[in-house]
Scaffold this active site. Sequence first.
Site, PDB file in Angstrom:
ATOM      1  N   ARG A  21     -28.060 -59.283 -94.901  1.00  0.00           N
ATOM      2  CA  ARG A  21     -26.637 -57.449 -96.003  1.00  0.00           C
ATOM      3  C   ARG A  21     -26.933 -56.877 -94.468  1.00  0.00           C
ATOM      4  O   ARG A  21     -25.268 -56.175 -94.446  1.00  0.00           O
ATOM      5  CB  ARG A  21     -27.835 -56.500 -96.984  1.00  0.00           C
ATOM      6  CG  ARG A  21     -27.788 -57.930 -97.693  1.00  0.00           C
ATOM      7  CD  ARG A  21     -28.211 -56.430 -99.307  1.00  0.00           C
ATOM      8  NE  ARG A  21     -29.275 -57.623-100.627  1.00  0.00           N
ATOM      9  CZ  ARG A  21     -28.162 -58.024-101.330  1.00  0.00           C
ATOM     10  NH1 ARG A  21     -27.595 -58.274-101.137  1.00  0.00           N
ATOM     11  NH2 ARG A  21     -29.751 -58.573-102.368  1.00  0.00           N
TER      12      ARG A  21
ATOM     13  N   PHE B 152     -20.202 -70.327 -99.029  1.00  0.00           N
ATOM     14  CA  PHE B 152     -21.309 -69.242 -99.180  1.00  0.00           C
ATOM     15  C   PHE B 152     -21.114 -68.168 -97.906  1.00  0.00           C
ATOM     16  O   PHE B 152     -21.321 -68.471 -96.895  1.00  0.00           O
ATOM     17  CB  PHE B 152     -22.797 -69.989 -99.221  1.00  0.00           C
ATOM     18  CG  PHE B 152     -23.594 -68.661-100.635  1.00  0.00           C
ATOM     19  CD1 PHE B 152     -23.948 -68.141-101.128  1.00  0.00           C
ATOM     20  CD2 PHE B 152     -24.663 -68.196 -99.248  1.00  0.00           C
ATOM     21  CE1 PHE B 152     -24.404 -67.785-101.905  1.00  0.00           C
ATOM     22  CE2 PHE B 152     -25.271 -67.104 -99.513  1.00  0.00           C
ATOM     23  CZ  PHE B 152     -25.069 -66.676-100.402  1.00  0.00           C
TER      24      PHE B 152
ATOM     25  N   GLY C  48     -25.695 -56.237-103.744  1.00  0.00           N
ATOM     26  CA  GLY C  48     -23.996 -56.501-102.667  1.00  0.00           C
ATOM     27  C   GLY C  48     -23.395 -55.893-102.303  1.00  0.00           C
ATOM     28  O   GLY C  48     -22.278 -55.040-101.494  1.00  0.00           O
TER      29      GLY C  48
ATOM     30  N   ASP D 113     -17.208 -64.188-108.180  1.00  0.00           N
ATOM     31  CA  ASP D 113     -17.206 -65.401-107.741  1.00  0.00           C
ATOM     32  C   ASP D 113     -17.002 -66.013-108.914  1.00  0.00           C
ATOM     33  O   ASP D 113     -15.790 -66.532-109.140  1.00  0.00           O
ATOM     34  CB  ASP D 113     -18.695 -65.885-107.161  1.00  0.00           C
ATOM     35  CG  ASP D 113     -19.258 -66.973-106.801  1.00  0.00           C
ATOM     36  OD1 ASP D 113     -17.844 -68.245-106.763  1.00  0.00           O
ATOM     37  OD2 ASP D 113     -20.575 -67.521-106.670  1.00  0.00           O
TER      38      ASP D 113
HETATM   39  P1  IMP Z   1     -21.190 -63.745-110.376  1.00  0.00           P
HETATM   40  O1  IMP Z   1     -21.757 -63.463-111.334  1.00  0.00           O
HETATM   41  O2  IMP Z   1     -21.046 -66.072-109.759  1.00  0.00           O
HETATM   42  O3  IMP Z   1     -19.448 -63.747-109.918  1.00  0.00           O
HETATM   43  O4  IMP Z   1     -21.421 -63.327-108.834  1.00  0.00           O
HETATM   44  C1  IMP Z   1     -21.179 -62.837-109.061  1.00  0.00           C
HETATM   45  C2  IMP Z   1     -22.697 -62.540-107.181  1.00  0.00           C
HETATM   46  O5  IMP Z   1     -23.056 -63.080-106.908  1.00  0.00           O
HETATM   47  C3  IMP Z   1     -22.160 -61.485-106.348  1.00  0.00           C
HETATM   48  O6  IMP Z   1     -22.369 -60.118-106.822  1.00  0.00           O
HETATM   49  C4  IMP Z   1     -23.118 -61.500-105.011  1.00  0.00           C
HETATM   50  O7  IMP Z   1     -24.207 -61.054-105.393  1.00  0.00           O
HETATM   51  C5  IMP Z   1     -23.217 -62.876-105.340  1.00  0.00           C
HETATM   52  N1  IMP Z   1     -22.364 -64.070-105.088  1.00  0.00           N
HETATM   53  C6  IMP Z   1     -21.544 -65.505-105.190  1.00  0.00           C
HETATM   54  N2  IMP Z   1     -20.580 -66.031-104.063  1.00  0.00           N
HETATM   55  C7  IMP Z   1     -22.426 -65.108-102.711  1.00  0.00           C
HETATM   56  C8  IMP Z   1     -21.746 -65.615-101.903  1.00  0.00           C
HETATM   57  O8  IMP Z   1     -20.583 -66.526-100.649  1.00  0.00           O
HETATM   58  N3  IMP Z   1     -21.994 -65.157-100.640  1.00  0.00           N
HETATM   59  C9  IMP Z   1     -23.605 -64.359-100.791  1.00  0.00           C
HETATM   60  N4  IMP Z   1     -23.309 -63.778-102.820  1.00  0.00           N
HETATM   61  C10 IMP Z   1     -22.571 -64.442-103.393  1.00  0.00           C
HETATM   62 MG    MG Z   2     -26.440 -61.117-104.084  1.00  0.00          MG
END
Ligand code: IMP
Ligand code: MG
Length: 182
Positions: A168, A155, A47, A106
């Site tokens: 992407r 999202f 990402g 996130d």
């Molecule tokens: P976390 O570990 O929950 O903070 O999530 C981090 C990863 O989840 C990010 O690096 C993204 O790859 C994916 N992610 C979190 N939110 C979104 C979103 O709204 N769209 C797409 N990918 C997301």
């Molecule tokens: Mg992802």
Amino acid sequence: MHSPASDDLERVIYTREQIDKRTSELGAEISADYASGDVVLITILRGGLIFLADLSRQVSIPHTFDVVGAASYGPRTESSGQVHITKDVEVPLRGRDIILVEDIYDTGRTLRVVRDLLHVHDPRSLEICALLVKDRPRIQEMSIKYVGFTVPDVFVVGYGLDYNEQYRHLDCIGVLKPEIYT
Ligand code: IMP
Ligand code: MG
């Protein structure tokens, strides 16, 4: 014939122009803050790739970059709660100034795991730059030194962010039409 991937967006949140403007501001800030530093930008596959590529070219001081692999999301739009490191860094980090560059903060789980991994390499400093910070309760609170934009808890896809590995390549960040994931 396929229709353009952008047809699947309900709305655009940030245009390419808005992202570019913010990225150049962040690059200028980093260049000023690390004027005498030994900077390594590190992003998380996949990402963060697009943001890293653009941010790096807005950082005017000498620096290098590398990538780590981490997987958290499964095929759905909710975090699985498990973060696996799939690839470690390859450039030496000991005594250097690391900026962890992430697409989106996130729940904080991914950043927490990757930050802990990078600390093991014994850098001189370690800060985080996140293009997007989701406005939501965290599972892991992290301190983010450089924030691109704060987004609502929806999202989003595009500019590196995926749904099922798609979208992407979109040059804007937007919200998918609900029928795409139902
Ligand atoms: P976390 O570990 O929950 O903070 O999530 C981090 C990863 O989840 C990010 O690096 C993204 O790859 C994916 N992610 C979190 N939110 C979104 C979103 O709204 N769209 C797409 N990918 C997301
Ligand atoms: Mg992802």
